[in-house]
Write an enzyme that holds these catalytic residues in place. Structure first.
Site, PDB file in Angstrom:
ATOM      1  N   GLU A 184     -19.867  32.281 -21.172  1.00  0.00           N
ATOM      2  CA  GLU A 184     -20.509  32.385 -20.218  1.00  0.00           C
ATOM      3  C   GLU A 184     -19.470  32.754 -19.114  1.00  0.00           C
ATOM      4  OE1 GLU A 184     -23.488  31.857 -19.551  1.00  0.00           O
ATOM      5  OE2 GLU A 184     -24.528  30.587 -21.083  1.00  0.00           O
ATOM      6  N   THR A 233     -13.915  36.566 -16.968  1.00  0.00           N
ATOM      7  CA  THR A 233     -14.201  37.473 -18.054  1.00  0.00           C
ATOM      8  C   THR A 233     -12.864  38.072 -18.834  1.00  0.00           C
ATOM      9  OG1 THR A 233     -16.203  38.306 -16.795  1.00  0.00           O
ATOM     10  CG2 THR A 233     -15.193  39.978 -18.257  1.00  0.00           C
ATOM     11  N   CYS A 262     -20.286  30.651 -10.091  1.00  0.00           N
ATOM     12  CA  CYS A 262     -20.281  31.669 -10.737  1.00  0.00           C
ATOM     13  C   CYS A 262     -21.784  32.342 -10.158  1.00  0.00           C
ATOM     14  CB  CYS A 262     -20.748  31.471 -12.172  1.00  0.00           C
ATOM     15  SG  CYS A 262     -21.761  30.380 -12.882  1.00  0.00           S
ATOM     16  N   GLU A 281     -27.563  29.400 -22.976  1.00  0.00           N
ATOM     17  CA  GLU A 281     -27.712  28.029 -23.198  1.00  0.00           C
ATOM     18  C   GLU A 281     -29.008  27.298 -22.561  1.00  0.00           C
ATOM     19  OE1 GLU A 281     -23.599  27.103 -21.069  1.00  0.00           O
ATOM     20  OE2 GLU A 281     -22.770  26.881 -22.993  1.00  0.00           O
ATOM     21  N   ASN A 314     -14.577  24.911 -11.390  1.00  0.00           N
ATOM     22  CA  ASN A 314     -15.575  24.881 -10.289  1.00  0.00           C
ATOM     23  C   ASN A 314     -16.504  23.978 -10.382  1.00  0.00           C
ATOM     24  OD1 ASN A 314     -16.992  26.556 -12.355  1.00  0.00           O
ATOM     25  ND2 ASN A 314     -18.024  27.493 -10.847  1.00  0.00           N
TER      26      ASN A 314
HETATM   27  P1  NAD Z   1     -10.447  30.982 -16.361  1.00  0.00           P
HETATM   28  O1  NAD Z   1     -10.945  31.846 -17.482  1.00  0.00           O
HETATM   29  O2  NAD Z   1      -9.190  30.939 -15.777  1.00  0.00           O
HETATM   30  O3  NAD Z   1     -10.427  29.607 -17.210  1.00  0.00           O
HETATM   31  C1  NAD Z   1     -11.375  28.927 -18.006  1.00  0.00           C
HETATM   32  C2  NAD Z   1     -10.924  27.898 -18.953  1.00  0.00           C
HETATM   33  O4  NAD Z   1     -10.252  28.690 -20.036  1.00  0.00           O
HETATM   34  C3  NAD Z   1     -10.132  27.057 -18.577  1.00  0.00           C
HETATM   35  O5  NAD Z   1     -10.173  25.764 -19.382  1.00  0.00           O
HETATM   36  C4  NAD Z   1      -8.449  27.687 -18.783  1.00  0.00           C
HETATM   37  O6  NAD Z   1      -7.394  26.626 -19.208  1.00  0.00           O
HETATM   38  C5  NAD Z   1      -8.893  28.043 -20.272  1.00  0.00           C
HETATM   39  N1  NAD Z   1      -8.181  29.141 -20.704  1.00  0.00           N
HETATM   40  C6  NAD Z   1      -7.382  30.135 -20.016  1.00  0.00           C
HETATM   41  N2  NAD Z   1      -6.609  30.857 -20.624  1.00  0.00           N
HETATM   42  C7  NAD Z   1      -7.091  30.807 -22.059  1.00  0.00           C
HETATM   43  C8  NAD Z   1      -6.726  31.385 -23.308  1.00  0.00           C
HETATM   44  N3  NAD Z   1      -5.886  32.183 -23.297  1.00  0.00           N
HETATM   45  N4  NAD Z   1      -7.464  30.680 -24.440  1.00  0.00           N
HETATM   46  C9  NAD Z   1      -8.449  29.897 -24.342  1.00  0.00           C
HETATM   47  N5  NAD Z   1      -8.523  29.194 -22.952  1.00  0.00           N
HETATM   48  C10 NAD Z   1      -8.096  29.625 -21.892  1.00  0.00           C
HETATM   49  O7  NAD Z   1     -11.438  30.862 -15.365  1.00  0.00           O
HETATM   50  P2  NAD Z   1     -11.464  29.637 -14.190  1.00  0.00           P
HETATM   51  O8  NAD Z   1     -10.596  30.185 -13.087  1.00  0.00           O
HETATM   52  O9  NAD Z   1     -11.283  28.242 -14.444  1.00  0.00           O
HETATM   53  O10 NAD Z   1     -13.145  29.745 -13.725  1.00  0.00           O
HETATM   54  C11 NAD Z   1     -13.690  30.759 -12.889  1.00  0.00           C
HETATM   55  C12 NAD Z   1     -14.403  31.576 -13.684  1.00  0.00           C
HETATM   56  O11 NAD Z   1     -15.551  30.982 -14.438  1.00  0.00           O
HETATM   57  C13 NAD Z   1     -14.907  32.781 -12.943  1.00  0.00           C
HETATM   58  O12 NAD Z   1     -15.060  34.168 -13.194  1.00  0.00           O
HETATM   59  C14 NAD Z   1     -16.527  32.267 -12.849  1.00  0.00           C
HETATM   60  O13 NAD Z   1     -17.469  33.159 -12.708  1.00  0.00           O
HETATM   61  C15 NAD Z   1     -16.619  31.797 -14.076  1.00  0.00           C
HETATM   62  N6  NAD Z   1     -17.853  30.820 -14.448  1.00  0.00           N
HETATM   63  C16 NAD Z   1     -18.731  31.102 -15.206  1.00  0.00           C
HETATM   64  C17 NAD Z   1     -19.934  30.337 -15.375  1.00  0.00           C
HETATM   65  C18 NAD Z   1     -21.142  30.706 -16.121  1.00  0.00           C
HETATM   66  O14 NAD Z   1     -21.957  29.768 -16.503  1.00  0.00           O
HETATM   67  N7  NAD Z   1     -21.515  32.095 -16.298  1.00  0.00           N
HETATM   68  C19 NAD Z   1     -19.785  29.142 -14.796  1.00  0.00           C
HETATM   69  C20 NAD Z   1     -18.545  28.813 -13.980  1.00  0.00           C
HETATM   70  C21 NAD Z   1     -17.680  29.718 -13.832  1.00  0.00           C
END
Ligand code: NAD
Length: 483
Positions: free
Chosen positions: A249, A229, A283, A464, A151
């Site tokens: 996060e 999550t 997020c 962080e 995002n």
């Molecule tokens: P996602 O969990 O699908 O992917 C995040 C990252 O994890 C990607 O690089 C993905 O390739 C990797 N990944 C996926 N499966 C994995 C596994 N089994 N092992 C290791 N890595 C793996 O999330 P997304 O769809 O890319 O992002 C959206 C989510 O991120 C939303 O839930 C959003 O709220 C959250 N988010 C949180 C913050 C925060 O600071 N709290 C900031 C931005 C986004």
């Protein structure tokens, strides 16, 4: 435009991949880049390079490391226009947004941690009765595995790389497979800035393969993950057999609590942004808006009027407030929630299904949708409980302060919240009671990197920020001297 072919960046060199996955331009729905489909083999090479580089990088002085980070910031800033364009094309966000927020923030991340590492001081404690002096020292941990989402691609990746290397770690990072292009280009900047080979390595690919390989690599003692999550739960299971430091996060379901005495003009303008900026794909975006009853009807009328004015369209046009969502699957998921809302008996005040999108032919296959406002929601509606991560928000009335605090906290998440009132005592009281890592009072997304950032409950583990990231990316040791 020619198709972009991304390469892994290992030990300071670009390494072509043997197989690729496609990456789509969300504004057109067409493939525009090929991303390496890396796995354990590529990750292992990157970890080996990072382990070797750790021997020399970890013993450099903070001043020496700081200079390299400053150089990265300078070189990235010099290529601002190029990165602004890439980030917008890769993610679907408006160009003006990547110019105003994403890339300047990535530059800022390197500058801030270049500076903060110079101001890190040790703790000490004198024990008079025991005639002893205690003091702490910090050491970098080793190879940091950094996994980031789609995002805010460069913004969030740089918020991990900068503190990790400032503290003396070396890095193996994996951005989201959906938005890898700006990170790949950033590797050129690392070379221009004189980052020693192996200090920062990027391995591109899909989560369950490349990401998982980082998480289970025995020579990666710390993982900083930003993402969903559900993914984090899997990641914690995979990491469980190892003694890794984890920073997580995660998602949010962020409330806005609006009292009738709020400065409504400011509140509505900010809540429009907090609901729909970046297509609602932040997020920290607001997705539950609680309005005190005496102000409810008026708020709703104006909020809906303003939402209807938002232009959705070509991310390259400055008039587009929203661009395209990240992917076809994500668009379908978000639209699926609109269907759920209707099935549950909620009312669409504006947006999807009410106003149509009029897009030029070139953008017909892009992943667009209208910002959507729901009313008449039950407390246990899925729309009020689950993270949608798109331009859908819910507006509901409330009677009392006590009631709204209970409702605001009645979700699995605890990432961020906003509170709107001109009563300072109430601001403080309500902010204290809301379960969230960050509460913005009469504002939203005002970020001071000195302050801890993170989530409670299912929104994450750890914090962080200048001090907190230093805690995560180092091991502290107490040395006790008996005098
Ligand atoms: P996602 O969990 O699908 O992917 C995040 C990252 O994890 C990607 O690089 C993905 O390739 C990797 N990944 C996926 N499966 C994995 C596994 N089994 N092992 C290791 N890595 C793996 O999330 P997304 O769809 O890319 O992002 C959206 C989510 O991120 C939303 O839930 C959003 O709220 C959250 N988010 C949180 C913050 C925060 O600071 N709290 C900031 C931005 C986004």
């Amino acid at each position: 435009m020619e198709e972009v072919v991304v390469a892994n960046f290992i030990n300071g060199e670009f390494v072509p991949a043997s197989s690729y996955v496609p990456s789509f331009d969300p504004s057109t729905g067409k493939v525009w880049a090929k991303i390496p489909d890396s796995g354990a083999e590529e990750v292992d090479k990157a970890v080996t390079a990072a382990k070797t580089a750790f021997k020399t990088w970890s013993v450099k002085s903070a001043e020496e490391r700081s200079k390299v980070l400053m150089k990265i910031a300078e070189k990235l800033e010099a290529r601002m226009a190029e990165f602004v364009e890439l980030e917008s094309r890769d993610q679907g966000k408006p160009l003006w947004l990547s110019k105003a927020v994403d890339i300047p923030r990535a530059v800022h991340n390197f500058r801030v941690f270049a500076s903060s590492v110079l101001h890190d001081t040790n703790r000490s404690s004198v024990m008079n009765a025991a005639n002893a002096v205690n003091y702490t020292v910090r050491d970098p941990v080793g190879v940091a595995g950094l996994i980031s989402p789609w995002n805010l691609p460069l913004y969030l990746l740089s918020f991990k790389i900068a503190p990790a290397i400032a503290a003396g770690n070396t890095v193996v990072a994996k951005p989201s497979e959906m938005t890898s292009v700006s990170a790949w280009k950033l590797c050129e900047v690392f070379n221009e800035a004189g980052v020693p080979p192996g200090v920062i390595n990027l391995v591109f690919g899909v989560g369950p393969k490349a990401g998982e390989a980082i998480v289970v690599h025995p020579d990666v003692p710390l993982i900083s993950f930003t993402g969903g999550t559900v993914t984090a739960k899997r990641l914690k299971t995979s990491a469980a057999p190892f003694s890794k430091k984890l920073s997580l996060e995660l998602g949010g379901k962020n409330p806005a609590v609006i009292f009738a005495d709020a400065d409504m003009e400011k509140c509505i303008a900010t809540t429009i942004r907090s609901s729909f900026l970046n297509q609602g794909e932040i997020c920290l975006c607001t997705s539950r808006i609680y309005v005190e009853k005496p102000a409810y009807e008026d708020f709703l009328k104006k909020f809906v009027e303003e939402t209807k004015k938002l232009k959705v369209g070509n991310p390259r046009e400055d008039s587009s407030f929203m661009g395209a969502l990240i992917s076809k699957e994500h668009l379908e998921k978000v639209k699926g929630y609109v269907k759920v809302g209707v099935e549950e008996g909620a009312t669409i005040a504006c947006g999807e299904g009410k106003e149509s999108l009029d897009l030029p032919a070139e953008y017909k296959d892009g992943y667009y949708m209208r910002p959507t406002v729901f009313t008449d929601l039950k407390d246990d509606s899925r729309l009020m409980k689950e993270e949608i991560f798109g331009p859908v928000t819910c507006v509901v009335p409330f009677d009392t302060e006590e009631e709204v605090i209970v409702k605001a906290n009645d979700v699995q998440y605890g990432l961020a919240a906003t509170v709107w009132t001109q009563d300072v005592s109430r601001l403080h009281r309500v902010s204290r009671k809301i379960q969230a890592g960050t509460v913005w009072a009469n504002c939203w997304l005002v970020r001071d990197l000195n302050m801890p950032f993170g989530g409670m409950k299912d929104s994450g583990t750890g914090r962080e920020g200048c001090v907190d990231s230093m805690d995560f990316y180092t091991e502290q040791k107490t040395i006790c001297l008996k005098l």
